[in-house]
Scaffold this active site. Structure first.
Site, PDB file in Angstrom:
ATOM      1  N   ALA A 194      40.240  36.980  45.453  1.00 47.58           N
ATOM      2  CA  ALA A 194      39.150  36.532  45.048  1.00 47.58           C
ATOM      3  C   ALA A 194      38.474  37.027  43.983  1.00 47.58           C
ATOM      4  O   ALA A 194      38.638  38.365  43.880  1.00 47.58           O
ATOM      5  CB  ALA A 194      37.992  36.590  46.174  1.00 47.58           C
ATOM      6  N   LYS A 195      37.532  36.223  43.061  1.00 47.28           N
ATOM      7  CA  LYS A 195      37.103  37.080  41.950  1.00 47.28           C
ATOM      8  C   LYS A 195      35.542  37.028  42.306  1.00 47.28           C
ATOM      9  O   LYS A 195      34.656  36.346  42.079  1.00 47.28           O
ATOM     10  CB  LYS A 195      37.159  36.329  40.496  1.00 47.28           C
ATOM     11  CG  LYS A 195      36.864  36.967  39.430  1.00 47.28           C
ATOM     12  CD  LYS A 195      37.539  36.456  38.151  1.00 47.28           C
ATOM     13  CE  LYS A 195      36.769  37.050  36.865  1.00 47.28           C
ATOM     14  NZ  LYS A 195      37.216  38.502  36.648  1.00 47.28           N
ATOM     15  N   MET A 196      35.318  38.210  43.101  1.00 48.37           N
ATOM     16  CA  MET A 196      33.880  38.267  43.998  1.00 48.37           C
ATOM     17  C   MET A 196      33.384  39.462  43.191  1.00 48.37           C
ATOM     18  O   MET A 196      34.003  40.609  43.186  1.00 48.37           O
ATOM     19  CB  MET A 196      34.304  38.468  45.488  1.00 48.37           C
ATOM     20  CG  MET A 196      33.055  38.997  46.236  1.00 48.37           C
ATOM     21  SD  MET A 196      33.460  38.846  47.931  1.00 48.37           S
ATOM     22  CE  MET A 196      34.433  40.540  47.772  1.00 48.37           C
TER      23      MET A 196
ATOM     24  N   TYR B 212      34.187  44.561  42.168  1.00 53.12           N
ATOM     25  CA  TYR B 212      34.374  45.022  40.894  1.00 53.12           C
ATOM     26  C   TYR B 212      33.725  46.458  41.023  1.00 53.12           C
ATOM     27  O   TYR B 212      33.825  47.265  39.910  1.00 53.12           O
ATOM     28  CB  TYR B 212      33.973  44.108  39.876  1.00 53.12           C
ATOM     29  CG  TYR B 212      34.812  43.153  39.420  1.00 53.12           C
ATOM     30  CD1 TYR B 212      35.860  43.389  38.521  1.00 53.12           C
ATOM     31  CD2 TYR B 212      35.096  41.854  40.248  1.00 53.12           C
ATOM     32  CE1 TYR B 212      36.679  42.541  38.023  1.00 53.12           C
ATOM     33  CE2 TYR B 212      35.992  41.237  39.886  1.00 53.12           C
ATOM     34  CZ  TYR B 212      37.161  41.439  38.862  1.00 53.12           C
ATOM     35  OH  TYR B 212      37.763  40.474  38.743  1.00 53.12           O
TER      36      TYR B 212
END
Ligand code: PMP
Length: 306
Positions: free
Chosen positions: A158-160, A164
């Site tokens: 996931a690019k959640m 980050y």
């Protein structure tokens, strides 16, 4: 610093840049559940502008929503159109596009099932992510003291936004120590990826990159590079890579929408190969830039005209 432009798309409206505000109770700000993407638009040799691999980015955005149980208010088609519209509204021929689907204000606390799911698309001008010098001559990197998430601690695919924090901590550590970028190992000690890039090494003419069952984002540039490399007759193997294999590689480079293809010339004070940009890296970089902004028309399916 991001230079202010004119317009931002938010929840179906194109609003003035300064009016695209959210409340401090925005759930995602507190707990980090938000799906986002980073996409580039390039002006090509024919003078026309195209968004690169828009469909794949929007699919990954919606995959992130699926994994994080966010129910978008807008369809894939609407968000794709918003990406094109926001570039046009700001008179941009090239640029970086950031769609984000996030949980708005309402309830506080972790569960908050009924908070509104909001959508925004922002665009700004972004040159070479790690600098022009980095693209040309490569960068110095350091293995981070922070490991990448275990696959079941977070959502590697996931690019959640919340996950980050791991990237920011690793990046800051590397920069404070005088390096350009961090390389993270996975919890088992194998090479994973950069703070915002996938990683490749070249050994004896063969390309290696961690396989998709490892804790890496399934990078769209990673896929682009593997496709182009195979077309160029290079062998590509997806496999585990150890730290010492990395140090002993002939060549190494990062891939990412922001980073494009950035050569890595040093890892932990060990020069990679001759400590300069390797010949295979250079060939791939040239081909990549020809495909995204040059005159190579071999992949029209990757280009969406503005
Ligand atoms: N890994 C991470 C952690 C990233 O943030 C990115 C940038 N999206 C990548 C890899 C590269 O992905 P892509 O090529 O799709 O931009």
């Amino acid at each position: 610093m991001v230079d202010k432009l004119q317009k931002i798309w938010i929840d179906g409206e194109m609003v003035a840049w300064d009016d695209a505000q959210v409340h401090v109770l925005t759930h995602s700000l507190h707990y980090g559940i938000a799906a986002f993407e980073g996409i580039r638009a390039y002006k090509r040799a024919n003078g026309k502008s195209y968004v690169f691999r828009l469909r794949e980015h929007i699919d990954r955005l919606f995959d992130t929503c699926k994994m994080t149980l966010l129910k978008p208010e807008f369809s894939r088609e609407q968000v794709s159109q918003a990406c094109l519209d926001v570039l046009k509204a700001n008179n941009m021929a090239t640029g970086y596009i950031r769609p984000m689907i996030f949980l708005g204000e309402g309830a506080m606390g972790i569960y908050a099932p009924n908070n509104p799911v909001r959508t925004t698309v922002i665009a700004w001008n972004w040159g070479a992510y790690l600098g022009d010098e980095a693209l040309k001559n490569g960068i110095r990197t350091k293995i981070s003291s922070f490991a990448r998430h275990h696959i079941n601690v977070s959502l590697a695919k996931a690019k959640m936004s919340g996950q980050y924090t791991n990237s920011v901590l690793a990046k800051r550590e590397a920069k404070f120590a005088g390096y350009d970028e961090a390389i993270l190992l996975d919890p088992n000690g194998y090479v994973s990826e950069g703070s915002g890039e996938n990683i490749f090494v070249v050994k004896k003419g063969v390309l290696y990159t961690p396989d998709l069952s490892s804790s890496i984002l399934e990078g769209i540039t990673r896929d682009t590079v593997m496709t182009l490399a195979r077309e160029m007759g290079l062998e590509v193997r997806e496999s585990r890579i150890t730290r010492d294999q990395l140090w002993l590689a002939d060549e190494c480079f990062f891939t990412g929408t922001a980073a494009e293809i950035t050569p890595v010339r040093e890892v932990d004070n060990r020069p990679i190969g001759e400590g300069v940009v390797g010949p295979i890296t250079k060939r791939l970089q040239d081909r990549f830039f020809d495909v995204v902004r040059g005159s190579d028309t071999s992949h029209p399916e990757w280009l969406t005209a503005l």
